[in-house]
Design a protein around this motif. Structure first.
Motif, mmCIF file in Angstrom:
data_model
loop_
_atom_site.group_PDB
_atom_site.id
_atom_site.type_symbol
_atom_site.label_atom_id
_atom_site.label_comp_id
_atom_site.label_asym_id
_atom_site.label_seq_id
_atom_site.Cartn_x
_atom_site.Cartn_y
_atom_site.Cartn_z
ATOM 1 N N UNK A 1 48.351 17.553 70.292
ATOM 2 C CA UNK A 1 48.232 16.433 69.351
ATOM 3 C C UNK A 1 47.236 16.723 68.235
ATOM 4 N N UNK A 2 46.811 17.994 68.118
ATOM 5 C CA UNK A 2 46.022 18.416 66.973
ATOM 6 C C UNK A 2 44.558 18.070 67.029
ATOM 7 N N UNK A 3 44.022 17.714 68.190
ATOM 8 C CA UNK A 3 42.605 17.346 68.291
ATOM 9 C C UNK A 3 41.737 18.526 68.719
ATOM 10 N N UNK A 4 42.354 19.632 69.103
ATOM 11 C CA UNK A 4 41.582 20.780 69.576
ATOM 12 C C UNK A 4 42.390 22.053 69.384
ATOM 13 N N UNK A 5 41.703 23.184 69.509
ATOM 14 C CA UNK A 5 42.369 24.482 69.429
ATOM 15 C C UNK A 5 43.193 24.726 70.697
ATOM 16 N N UNK A 6 44.114 25.671 70.593
ATOM 17 C CA UNK A 6 44.910 26.036 71.765
ATOM 18 C C UNK A 6 43.995 26.504 72.885
ATOM 19 N N UNK A 7 44.164 25.985 74.101
ATOM 20 C CA UNK A 7 43.311 26.411 75.219
ATOM 21 C C UNK A 7 43.409 27.905 75.455
ATOM 22 N N UNK A 8 42.284 28.509 75.765
ATOM 23 C CA UNK A 8 42.244 29.939 76.031
ATOM 24 C C UNK A 8 42.048 30.141 77.531
ATOM 25 N N UNK A 9 43.070 30.637 78.222
ATOM 26 C CA UNK A 9 42.913 30.831 79.668
ATOM 27 C C UNK A 9 41.977 31.973 80.038
ATOM 28 N N UNK A 10 41.532 32.734 79.032
ATOM 29 C CA UNK A 10 40.637 33.867 79.232
ATOM 30 C C UNK A 10 41.190 34.803 80.309
ATOM 31 N N UNK A 11 40.449 34.977 81.379
ATOM 32 C CA UNK A 11 40.868 35.924 82.405
ATOM 33 C C UNK A 11 41.626 35.271 83.552
ATOM 34 N N UNK A 12 41.979 33.986 83.406
ATOM 35 C CA UNK A 12 42.746 33.310 84.455
ATOM 36 C C UNK A 12 44.121 33.971 84.558
ATOM 37 N N UNK A 13 44.590 34.259 85.765
ATOM 38 C CA UNK A 13 45.892 34.938 85.921
ATOM 39 C C UNK A 13 47.065 33.991 85.669
ATOM 40 N N UNK A 14 47.356 33.736 84.410
ATOM 41 C CA UNK A 14 48.414 32.803 84.045
ATOM 42 C C UNK A 14 49.777 33.496 84.081
ATOM 43 N N UNK A 15 50.805 32.678 84.067
ATOM 44 C CA UNK A 15 52.189 33.145 84.085
ATOM 45 C C UNK A 15 52.684 33.368 82.664
ATOM 46 N N UNK A 16 53.325 34.499 82.431
ATOM 47 C CA UNK A 16 53.953 34.768 81.133
ATOM 48 C C UNK A 16 55.470 34.632 81.273
ATOM 49 N N UNK A 17 56.128 33.887 80.393
ATOM 50 C CA UNK A 17 57.588 33.724 80.504
ATOM 51 C C UNK A 17 58.288 35.072 80.504
ATOM 52 N N UNK A 18 59.205 35.292 81.443
ATOM 53 C CA UNK A 18 59.842 36.612 81.570
ATOM 54 C C UNK A 18 60.982 36.805 80.586
ATOM 55 N N UNK A 19 61.337 38.050 80.381
ATOM 56 C CA UNK A 19 62.522 38.412 79.619
ATOM 57 C C UNK A 19 63.682 38.545 80.604
ATOM 58 N N UNK A 20 64.801 37.924 80.279
ATOM 59 C CA UNK A 20 65.964 37.911 81.154
ATOM 60 C C UNK A 20 67.142 38.593 80.482
ATOM 61 N N UNK A 21 68.130 38.961 81.281
ATOM 62 C CA UNK A 21 69.278 39.712 80.775
ATOM 63 C C UNK A 21 70.513 38.825 80.686
#
Length: 535
Positions: free
Chosen positions: A189-209
């Protein structure tokens, strides 16, 4: 906002068909509900809420104390869902308490702080002030039984649509933000910068076929692609670094607890893409063996010993903090091989690339994949970046031709979400000889896809008109209707009465022309088993 608003959302999601309509309902929830309730509702729908002390058994005991236990048991048997049964049968308090229904935030905060002994009283007080819809929402919320036809991915997509933000950007910070996601909403909603997960092991959306069809083959420049085997396991992503480590499914489900031997090997800083398999001395075991390990919260020494898991690596997304996804596949493969040689990670190996000089040679390799217990081939453009989603033309999956049997419909069960009032899940069986020399049907699988909408309507009507027994939500039917079932593989399984399990069974067509007596034999299916020991 009170719990009834959440109950209204759940009811609308259950009875609203179509993906776009569900997305619209969720967008309205994000736009109209206050914090923290909108974030709590999002977490509940996405399966991110867990109340360890509020067990279904407590709800059952409460209802038994307020109603006739025999009536409760009969009602549960008929309805088939405990939460729905209790919501309908719970007696109205007389007089009704003069206090408002709880907010979502009140429910969460109270249950997080409550002692186990206080849970029954708290739940009863809330149930007394709610109507049937509110009671259903409360019970589903606290017991984790939400089934409204919305996946966690769809919930995040609705959030992305509402915020006009790519869903991939949301998914890359999602697991680094705790419920009720205030930093996430502040950013959107534009009140803050995008959260930075830093070194937290977050999930990255995979590439599919994309599946490779005949028309695609004709236009394919095979020299631009690299080939790999399509292993019959579960696609996963490893994220490890200074902030911890996680093992994610391709949809972002946390598999870490079920595979401690993988987690013990994550003493590096990287994000890797691969296939989770049961492997014995470097050989891939059938998928049925991997099923023994999936969805377990506790894995004992015997399970670890008998079903040892390993990770077969395909790709590398991050090397330390360096994002490799924009690089071509060939470059990422070189980086992965160099990293693997340097780090030598335990419980992992590299998926080998398959050499070929022509499409005809690839086709022959694909045709021979079944004998090796492999699903088929993957084709990846050498210059392709790692792109989230399923982009056309970069990666192809070329699966082997499916197997099929003619089976007899034995049982049917109502589905979930928009199919909750329709018998859409089908258990089918094949013939085998019984102890007396006659024939009996034995269940061999369950399918809930493959049919058309028109066939579903016909099947639902047929099942209701040919029911011979009821077991809660399940109906037993006359053994008359033959279904052609296609599947990717058959494997021996001690978990099934028939001794065999099908991989991805689905209904190919209704064989109304074929008598049930002419359906296939169990031995026909057994002959297709890939992991059958040598005679």
């Amino acid at each position: 906002m009170s719990l009834p608003a959440f109950a209204d959302l759940l009811e609308r999601l259950i009875f609203t068909p179509g993906r776009n309509a569900k997305l619209a309902l969720l967008r309205r929830w994000f736009a109209t509900q206050p914090d923290p309730d909108r974030g709590i509702g999002l977490a509940a729908i996405a399966g991110e809420l867990s109340f360890t002390l509020a067990k279904p058994s407590i709800i059952r005991e409460l209802a038994a104390g307020r109603t006739d236990p025999e009536l409760l048991a009969m009602s549960h048997d008929y309805v088939g869902d405990l939460a729905e049964t209790v919501a309908l049968i719970w007696p109205e308090a007389d007089p009704r308490p003069n206090r408002p229904p709880p907010d979502l935030s009140e429910v969460v905060e109270t249950l997080e702080l409550a002692a186990k002994a206080d849970i029954p009283r708290i739940m009863a007080d809330w149930l007394d002030v709610l109507d049937a819809g509110g009671r259903l929402a409360l019970i589903k919320l606290v017991t984790g039984g939400l089934r409204v036809g919305v996946s966690a991915r769809l919930a995040r997509q609705a959030l992305a649509d509402w915020a006009k933000t790519p869903v991939e950007e949301i998914e890359e910070v999602w697991h680094g933000i705790p419920v009720p996601y205030r930093p996430l909403f502040d950013w959107l909603e534009g009140r803050a910068e995008r959260p930075d997960p830093k070194d937290v092991p977050v999930f990255r959306p995979p590439m599919l076929a994309q599946p490779l069809e005949t028309a695609d083959i004709a236009a394919l420049d095979h020299t631009a692609y690299r080939a790999e085997w399509k292993w019959d396991g579960v696609r996963v992503q490893v994220s490890a670094g200074p902030g911890g480590a996680r093992l994610w499914s391709r949809t972002g489900e946390d598999y870490s607890a079920a595979f401690p031997e993988i987690m013990d090997s994550l003493d590096f800083h990287a994000v890797l893409d691969g296939e989770l398999l049961v492997m014995r001395e470097g050989e891939v075991a059938p998928f049925a063996d991997l099923q023994q390990r999936l969805n377990r919260k506790v894995v004992g020494p015997k399970m670890l010993r008998e079903y040892p898991a390993g990770l077969r690596l395909y790709d590398m997304l991050f090397d330390g903090t360096e994002d490799l996804r924009p690089l071509p596949f060939d470059t990422r493969r070189e980086r992965l091989e160099a990293w693997f040689a340097r780090v030598k990670p335990r419980a992992m190996d590299l998926s080998p690339q398959v050499a070929f000089v022509s499409l005809d040679q690839l086709s022959a390799l694909r045709d021979g994949a079944r004998a090796a217990g492999i699903e088929g081939l993957m084709l990846k453009r050498g210059d392709s970046p790692y792109v989230a989603g399923r982009p056309k033309g970069l990666w192809w999956k070329w699966k082997r031709v499916p197997l099929s049997v003619d089976a007899v419909l034995m049982y049917a069960q109502r589905g979930h979400g928009k199919r909750s009032s329709t018998y859409s899940d089908y258990t089918f069986g094949l013939w085998r000889q019984d102890e007396n020399g006659g024939r009996e049907l034995v269940p061999v699988g369950k399918a809930y896809s493959g049919y058309t909408d028109q066939e579903l309507v016909w099947l639902d009507r047929w099942i209701r008109n040919h029911t011979t027994g009821r077991f809660g939500p399940v109906r037993e039917v006359e053994k008359e209707l033959v279904l052609e079932v296609v599947f990717d593989a058959a494997q021996l399984s001690g978990r099934h009465k028939s001794g065999v399990a099908m991989r991805f069974p689905r209904i190919s067509r209704l064989r109304q022309d074929k008598p049930a007596a002419e359906a296939d034999l169990l031995e026909t299916l057994m002959a297709m088993v890939e992991n059958r020991p040598e005679a």
